[in-house]
Write an enzyme that holds these catalytic residues in place. Structure first.
Site, short mmCIF file in Angstrom:
data_model
loop_
_atom_site.label_atom_id
_atom_site.label_comp_id
_atom_site.label_asym_id
_atom_site.label_seq_id
_atom_site.Cartn_x
_atom_site.Cartn_y
_atom_site.Cartn_z
CE1 TYR A 36 25.54 9.02 16.31
CE2 TYR A 36 25.03 10.41 14.44
CZ TYR A 36 24.80 10.02 15.74
OH TYR A 36 23.84 10.65 16.48
CG HIS A 59 29.35 10.21 18.59
ND1 HIS A 59 28.52 10.69 17.62
CD2 HIS A 59 28.56 10.01 19.68
CE1 HIS A 59 27.27 10.77 18.09
NE2 HIS A 59 27.28 10.36 19.34
CD GLU A 86 25.56 7.65 20.31
OE1 GLU A 86 24.52 7.87 19.64
OE2 GLU A 86 25.77 8.12 21.44
NE ARG A 99 22.54 7.40 17.56
CZ ARG A 99 21.46 7.96 17.05
NH1 ARG A 99 20.52 7.22 16.51
NH2 ARG A 99 21.29 9.27 17.09
CG HIS A 146 17.46 9.38 21.00
ND1 HIS A 146 18.07 9.83 22.15
CD2 HIS A 146 18.39 9.51 20.01
CE1 HIS A 146 19.30 10.20 21.88
NE2 HIS A 146 19.52 10.01 20.59
CG PHE A 194 20.25 6.66 24.00
CD1 PHE A 194 19.83 6.41 22.70
CD2 PHE A 194 21.34 7.51 24.18
CE1 PHE A 194 20.45 6.98 21.61
CE2 PHE A 194 21.98 8.09 23.10
CZ PHE A 194 21.53 7.83 21.81
#
Length: 140
Positions: free
Chosen positions: A72, A74, A92, A110, A125, A133
């Site tokens: 992250y 990414h 994110e 995120r 999530h 998501f």
């Protein structure tokens, strides 16, 4: 007359009003600290928490680095088809209730930003099927 003057002085001291209306009681300061700008599942994030995650993610993106040994930030491909208010490409970065992400488990939430550092929104999530998501409430 001296007795009445003393009585009036005592009454004015006993019923003194606050001298400033700009001071807020401590309870109202606590309420402000807890206000949600974004709700992802049961997690509540203030504007400062979201801004900190967004800023950290974009700084990593600009430097070409990642947080700790993670992947992250990414690229986020938006397979769900969110209608973000800014154009992509999107990236994110984890949004945590415990502070700014620096590696390890990213949790479910995120912040999404674009390659110009503009915040696109927040996703989670939590409540989504599989690895998909859903949008967080209150997102911009």
């Amino acid at each position: 007359m001296k007795f009445i003057s003393s009585l009036l002085l005592a009454a004015s001291v006993a019923f003194a009003l606050p001298t400033s209306v700009t001071e807020a009681p401590a309870e109202s300061v606590e309420i402000v600290k807890r206000q949600c700008e974004v709700q992802c599942g049961s997690n509540c994030y203030t504007s400062d928490e979201v801004a900190a995650a967004d800023s950290a993610g974009y700084e990593y993106y600009q430097s070409g680095d990642t947080a700790g040994s993670s992947t992250y930030p990414h690229q986020y491909n938006n397979y769900e088809g969110f209608d973000f208010p800014v154009s992509g490409p999107y990236y994110e970065f984890p949004l945590l209730t415990s502070g700014t992400y620096s590696g390890g488990s990213p949790g479910a939430d995120r912040v999404v930003f674009n390659s110009n550092g503009e915040r696109a929104g927040e996703i989670t999530h939590t409540g989504a099927s599989g690895n998909d998501f859903v949008g967080c409430s209150g997102t911009s």
